[in-house]
Design a protein around this motif. Sequence first.
Motif, PDB file in Angstrom:
ATOM      1  N   LEU A   7       1.093  62.006  35.424  1.00 17.18           N
ATOM      2  CA  LEU A   7       1.461  63.018  36.406  1.00 17.18           C
ATOM      3  C   LEU A   7       1.199  62.485  37.799  1.00 17.18           C
ATOM      4  CD1 LEU A   7       2.381  65.957  36.876  1.00 17.18           C
ATOM      5  CD2 LEU A   7      -0.018  66.604  36.794  1.00 17.18           C
ATOM      6  N   GLY A   8       2.212  62.571  38.657  1.00 20.27           N
ATOM      7  CA  GLY A   8       2.079  62.179  40.054  1.00 20.27           C
ATOM      8  C   GLY A   8       2.336  63.370  40.948  1.00 20.27           C
ATOM      9  N   VAL A   9       1.533  63.516  41.987  1.00 22.56           N
ATOM     10  CA  VAL A   9       1.656  64.613  42.936  1.00 22.56           C
ATOM     11  C   VAL A   9       2.161  64.042  44.264  1.00 22.56           C
ATOM     12  CG1 VAL A   9       0.415  66.434  44.164  1.00 22.56           C
ATOM     13  CG2 VAL A   9      -0.220  65.866  41.812  1.00 22.56           C
ATOM     14  N   PHE A  10       3.196  64.681  44.786  1.00 24.58           N
ATOM     15  CA  PHE A  10       3.821  64.240  46.038  1.00 24.58           C
ATOM     16  C   PHE A  10       3.787  65.371  47.060  1.00 24.58           C
ATOM     17  CE2 PHE A  10       5.763  61.763  42.693  1.00 24.58           C
ATOM     18  CZ  PHE A  10       5.901  60.500  43.226  1.00 24.58           C
ATOM     19  N   ASP A  11       3.660  65.006  48.319  1.00 23.67           N
ATOM     20  CA  ASP A  11       3.740  65.978  49.402  1.00 23.67           C
ATOM     21  C   ASP A  11       5.185  66.224  49.815  1.00 23.67           C
ATOM     22  OD1 ASP A  11       0.985  66.193  49.456  1.00 23.67           O
ATOM     23  OD2 ASP A  11       0.750  64.694  51.025  1.00 23.67           O
ATOM     24  N   ALA A  19      11.029  58.471  43.430  1.00 26.97           N
ATOM     25  CA  ALA A  19      10.249  57.979  42.294  1.00 26.97           C
ATOM     26  C   ALA A  19      10.972  58.274  40.984  1.00 26.97           C
ATOM     27  CB  ALA A  19       8.862  58.620  42.293  1.00 26.97           C
ATOM     28  N   ARG A  20      11.554  59.460  40.873  1.00 34.72           N
ATOM     29  CA  ARG A  20      12.314  59.819  39.664  1.00 34.72           C
ATOM     30  C   ARG A  20      13.492  58.863  39.474  1.00 34.72           C
ATOM     31  NH1 ARG A  20      16.558  62.690  37.712  1.00 34.72           N
ATOM     32  NH2 ARG A  20      16.179  63.908  35.834  1.00 34.72           N
ATOM     33  N   ALA A  21      14.212  58.569  40.549  1.00 41.54           N
ATOM     34  CA  ALA A  21      15.346  57.640  40.473  1.00 41.54           C
ATOM     35  C   ALA A  21      14.880  56.246  40.045  1.00 41.54           C
ATOM     36  CB  ALA A  21      16.081  57.582  41.811  1.00 41.54           C
ATOM     37  N   ALA A  22      13.736  55.812  40.556  1.00 40.86           N
ATOM     38  CA  ALA A  22      13.205  54.494  40.187  1.00 40.86           C
ATOM     39  C   ALA A  22      12.805  54.463  38.714  1.00 40.86           C
ATOM     40  CB  ALA A  22      12.015  54.141  41.078  1.00 40.86           C
ATOM     41  N   LEU A  23      12.231  55.540  38.228  1.00 38.10           N
ATOM     42  CA  LEU A  23      11.864  55.611  36.813  1.00 38.10           C
ATOM     43  C   LEU A  23      13.115  55.551  35.929  1.00 38.10           C
ATOM     44  CD1 LEU A  23       9.099  58.315  37.162  1.00 38.10           C
ATOM     45  CD2 LEU A  23       8.730  56.023  36.211  1.00 38.10           C
ATOM     46  N   LEU A  24      14.148  56.281  36.333  1.00 30.02           N
ATOM     47  CA  LEU A  24      15.402  56.245  35.581  1.00 30.02           C
ATOM     48  C   LEU A  24      15.994  54.837  35.584  1.00 30.02           C
ATOM     49  CD1 LEU A  24      16.987  59.614  36.757  1.00 30.02           C
ATOM     50  CD2 LEU A  24      16.206  59.068  34.439  1.00 30.02           C
ATOM     51  N   LEU A  33      11.248  62.858  31.860  1.00 29.66           N
ATOM     52  CA  LEU A  33      10.832  63.145  33.232  1.00 29.66           C
ATOM     53  C   LEU A  33      10.960  64.633  33.519  1.00 29.66           C
ATOM     54  CD1 LEU A  33      12.737  60.243  35.011  1.00 29.66           C
ATOM     55  CD2 LEU A  33      10.419  60.217  34.086  1.00 29.66           C
ATOM     56  N   GLU A  34       9.954  65.165  34.184  1.00 27.73           N
ATOM     57  CA  GLU A  34      10.001  66.573  34.592  1.00 27.73           C
ATOM     58  C   GLU A  34       9.488  66.685  36.021  1.00 27.73           C
ATOM     59  OE1 GLU A  34       8.323  70.944  33.193  1.00 27.73           O
ATOM     60  OE2 GLU A  34       7.914  69.186  31.967  1.00 27.73           O
ATOM     61  N   LEU A  35      10.349  67.136  36.911  1.00 28.39           N
ATOM     62  CA  LEU A  35      10.006  67.298  38.317  1.00 28.39           C
ATOM     63  C   LEU A  35       9.900  68.778  38.627  1.00 28.39           C
ATOM     64  CD1 LEU A  35       9.565  66.200  41.191  1.00 28.39           C
ATOM     65  CD2 LEU A  35      12.051  66.098  41.447  1.00 28.39           C
ATOM     66  N   LYS A  36       8.747  69.184  39.127  1.00 31.60           N
ATOM     67  CA  LYS A  36       8.524  70.588  39.483  1.00 31.60           C
ATOM     68  C   LYS A  36       8.138  70.675  40.954  1.00 31.60           C
ATOM     69  CE  LYS A  36       7.187  72.402  35.044  1.00 31.60           C
ATOM     70  NZ  LYS A  36       6.271  73.296  34.347  1.00 31.60           N
ATOM     71  N   VAL A  37       8.687  71.668  41.617  1.00 29.72           N
ATOM     72  CA  VAL A  37       8.370  71.924  43.021  1.00 29.72           C
ATOM     73  C   VAL A  37       7.699  73.287  43.095  1.00 29.72           C
ATOM     74  CG1 VAL A  37       9.285  72.197  45.338  1.00 29.72           C
ATOM     75  CG2 VAL A  37      10.349  70.570  43.767  1.00 29.72           C
ATOM     76  N   HIS A  38       6.535  73.315  43.703  1.00 31.25           N
ATOM     77  CA  HIS A  38       5.781  74.553  43.831  1.00 31.25           C
ATOM     78  C   HIS A  38       5.789  74.995  45.283  1.00 31.25           C
ATOM     79  CE1 HIS A  38       4.258  74.273  39.752  1.00 31.25           C
ATOM     80  NE2 HIS A  38       4.190  72.970  39.980  1.00 31.25           N
ATOM     81  N   ASN A  39       6.329  76.163  45.516  1.00 37.21           N
ATOM     82  CA  ASN A  39       6.331  76.734  46.859  1.00 37.21           C
ATOM     83  C   ASN A  39       5.288  77.836  46.925  1.00 37.21           C
ATOM     84  OD1 ASN A  39       8.455  75.186  47.945  1.00 37.21           O
ATOM     85  ND2 ASN A  39       9.925  76.445  46.853  1.00 37.21           N
ATOM     86  N   ASP A  40       4.590  77.882  48.014  1.00 29.83           N
ATOM     87  CA  ASP A  40       3.558  78.886  48.209  1.00 29.83           C
ATOM     88  C   ASP A  40       4.037  79.862  49.275  1.00 29.83           C
ATOM     89  OD1 ASP A  40       1.302  80.382  48.647  1.00 29.83           O
ATOM     90  OD2 ASP A  40      -0.024  78.673  48.960  1.00 29.83           O
ATOM     91  N   GLN A  75       3.076  69.641  46.874  1.00 29.84           N
ATOM     92  CA  GLN A  75       4.075  70.611  46.485  1.00 29.84           C
ATOM     93  C   GLN A  75       4.961  70.155  45.337  1.00 29.84           C
ATOM     94  OE1 GLN A  75       4.398  73.766  47.784  1.00 29.84           O
ATOM     95  NE2 GLN A  75       2.452  73.286  48.722  1.00 29.84           N
ATOM     96  N   CYS A  76       5.016  68.862  45.068  1.00 25.94           N
ATOM     97  CA  CYS A  76       5.915  68.335  44.040  1.00 25.94           C
ATOM     98  C   CYS A  76       5.106  67.574  42.999  1.00 25.94           C
ATOM     99  CB  CYS A  76       6.933  67.380  44.652  1.00 25.94           C
ATOM    100  SG  CYS A  76       7.906  68.124  45.958  1.00 25.94           S
ATOM    101  N   MET A  77       5.408  67.853  41.737  1.00 25.18           N
ATOM    102  CA  MET A  77       4.751  67.141  40.648  1.00 25.18           C
ATOM    103  C   MET A  77       5.815  66.534  39.749  1.00 25.18           C
ATOM    104  SD  MET A  77       1.487  69.509  39.672  1.00 25.18           S
ATOM    105  CE  MET A  77       2.465  70.918  39.181  1.00 25.18           C
TER     106      MET A  77
END
Length: 111
Positions: A7-11, A19-24, A33-40, A75-77
């Motif tokens: 798991l990587g956390v990005f601002d 990073a997702r594109a590089a992994l692909l 791959l699972e990319l989640k964006v958390h908005n507060d 905000q992004c995992m």
Amino acid sequence: MINHAVLGVFDEFEKAEQARAALLADGFGSDALELKVHNDEAGPVEGNFLVGNTAIESEEHVYERNYATPVQRGQCMLMVAAADPATAARASAILAGFGARDPDQLSGAQR
């Protein structure tokens, strides 16, 4: 069988997407791959979006000056499912190359 998760956390969403594109490109499947964006709804966790950076002396204050540079944090995992330790290490290296932070280290730093 998936035994390891990284798991990587990005601002910044853009960095997480890169990073997702590089992994692909490195051969990881999109199903791994699972990319989640958390908005507060409360807003940025760093910045002066409620009170501003300076006291308001008059009605003529400048919004951009008083409410500058709010920063979103973590905000992004991006989670990578890996089948073995070597694949997990490869994923970790790619995530780190794009500035991902380890959530375990983040939680330890907050204690």
